[in-house]
Design an enzyme around this catalytic site. Structure first.
Site, mmCIF file in Angstrom:
data_model
loop_
_atom_site.group_PDB
_atom_site.id
_atom_site.type_symbol
_atom_site.label_atom_id
_atom_site.label_comp_id
_atom_site.label_asym_id
_atom_site.label_seq_id
_atom_site.Cartn_x
_atom_site.Cartn_y
_atom_site.Cartn_z
ATOM 1 N N ASP A 1 0.541 -0.800 -0.239
ATOM 2 C CA ASP A 1 0.352 -0.025 -0.231
ATOM 3 C C ASP A 1 0.805 1.405 -0.086
ATOM 4 O O ASP A 1 2.165 1.212 -0.236
ATOM 5 C CB ASP A 1 -0.652 0.231 1.093
ATOM 6 N N LYS B 1 -13.476 -0.429 -14.116
ATOM 7 C CA LYS B 1 -13.342 -1.436 -13.996
ATOM 8 C C LYS B 1 -13.433 -2.339 -14.728
ATOM 9 O O LYS B 1 -13.188 -3.495 -14.394
ATOM 10 C CB LYS B 1 -14.440 -1.802 -12.239
ATOM 11 N N TYR C 1 -14.236 5.696 -13.675
ATOM 12 C CA TYR C 1 -14.378 4.248 -12.783
ATOM 13 C C TYR C 1 -14.778 3.204 -13.224
ATOM 14 O O TYR C 1 -14.486 2.225 -13.573
ATOM 15 C CB TYR C 1 -14.681 4.838 -10.845
ATOM 16 N N ASP D 1 3.537 1.626 -4.989
ATOM 17 C CA ASP D 1 2.777 3.175 -5.588
ATOM 18 C C ASP D 1 2.344 1.699 -6.641
ATOM 19 O O ASP D 1 3.111 1.772 -7.931
ATOM 20 C CB ASP D 1 3.650 3.910 -5.708
ATOM 21 N N VAL D 2 1.282 1.884 -6.904
ATOM 22 C CA VAL D 2 0.644 1.371 -8.236
ATOM 23 C C VAL D 2 0.639 1.571 -10.068
ATOM 24 O O VAL D 2 0.798 0.591 -10.570
ATOM 25 C CB VAL D 2 -0.633 -0.074 -7.620
ATOM 26 N N THR E 1 -16.941 3.525 -0.672
ATOM 27 C CA THR E 1 -18.636 3.637 -0.445
ATOM 28 C C THR E 1 -19.189 4.500 1.053
ATOM 29 O O THR E 1 -19.927 5.063 0.562
ATOM 30 C CB THR E 1 -19.172 2.133 -0.262
#
Length: 260
Positions: A36, A155, A151, A57-58, A191
């Site tokens: 993370d 996805k 988003y 860091d993705v 959420t």
């Protein structure tokens, strides 16, 4: 001990669904590396549950390769990748009002970051001949998203990437599996933020905003991170040895209501 002695990486593991996936895999016998950018939260959780923590860091392939190299140096193999890291972006802008900066950032984190993860980890699994990759997509990959469009697009891309990786993972007699999990409204910081934004935009209380959001869910309530983590556990385990290239909804029936 359904994943006993397996080595697992969980990205986005410092909070929310990722944190619960890390807890569940540890409980079932895996050695887990929480990856993370939230160093304090990630390291604290790692200490709590007996995992390791690695900064990742993705969006950086170099960061991915450095993290993978460190895991291989310590453990010698990677059996499981659970990729949970992601952002939702601006949920208040319509499709055509999305700025280039917003679009690029969400795609970079959610889709490109997922691709870099597969590019860094899957070749190592292929050397072993086995492994399980579980990519977190979203129920919105099946739906129109008039707001938060980057988003939804990102996805949906993860869903397609899953199938492509599954094909590569099965070549030459290898058994590197790749599946996607598509949560609906799960109780998590992400959420919580969506509900807060909806409440502000509509002039509602948080409770009323949550009720409005849940009106499209058959069960009428948000799921818990454990609802997702239990499915991830199955896909990560050898119980799912004949399952690859598939997508799994965890949404309380939301997609049925939306489609009907």
């Amino acid at each position: 001990m359904r994943v006993a002695d397996k080595i697992a990486i969980v990205t986005g593991g410092a909070s929310g669904i990722g944190a619960q996936c890390a807890r569940t895999l540890i409980r079932e016998g895996a050695s887990v590396v929480i990856a993370d950018i939230s160093d304090e939260a990630g390291a604290a959780l790692a200490r709590e549950i007996g995992a390791a923590y690695a900064r990742l860091d993705v969006t950086s392939l170099v960061s991915w390769r450095d993290m993978v190299a460190a895991v291989l140096q310590q453990h010698g193999r990677i059996d499981i990748l659970v990729h949970c890291a992601g952002i939702v972006g601006n949920v208040k802008r319509s499709c055509l009002d999305t700025t280039p900066e917003e679009w690029n950032r969400v795609i970079e984190v959610n889709l490109t970051g997922t691709f870099w993860g597969c590019k860094a980890v899957v070749p190592e699994m292929l050397k072993q001949g086995t492994g399980s990759v579980v990519l977190l997509s979203s129920i919105v990959s099946y739906m129109a998203t008039s707001v938060a469009t980057p988003y939804g697009v990102s996805k949906a891309g993860v869903q397609q990437l899953t199938r492509s990786v599954a094909v590569v993972g099965a070549k030459d007699g290898n058994r590197v599996r790749c599946n996607s999990v598509h949560p609906g409204s799960i109780r998590s910081p992400m959420t919580d933020g969506i509900i807060a934004d909806l409440a502000q935009a509509q002039g509602l209380s948080l409770a009323d905003a949550e009720h409005m959001l849940m009106s499209g869910v058959l069960f009428g309530m948000r799921g818990e991170p454990s609802d997702v983590a239990n499915l991830v556990l199955y896909l990560a385990s050898d119980e799912a040895r004949y399952v690859t290239g598939s997508d799994f909804k965890v949404d309380g029936g939301w997609h049925i209501v939306d489609a009907g």
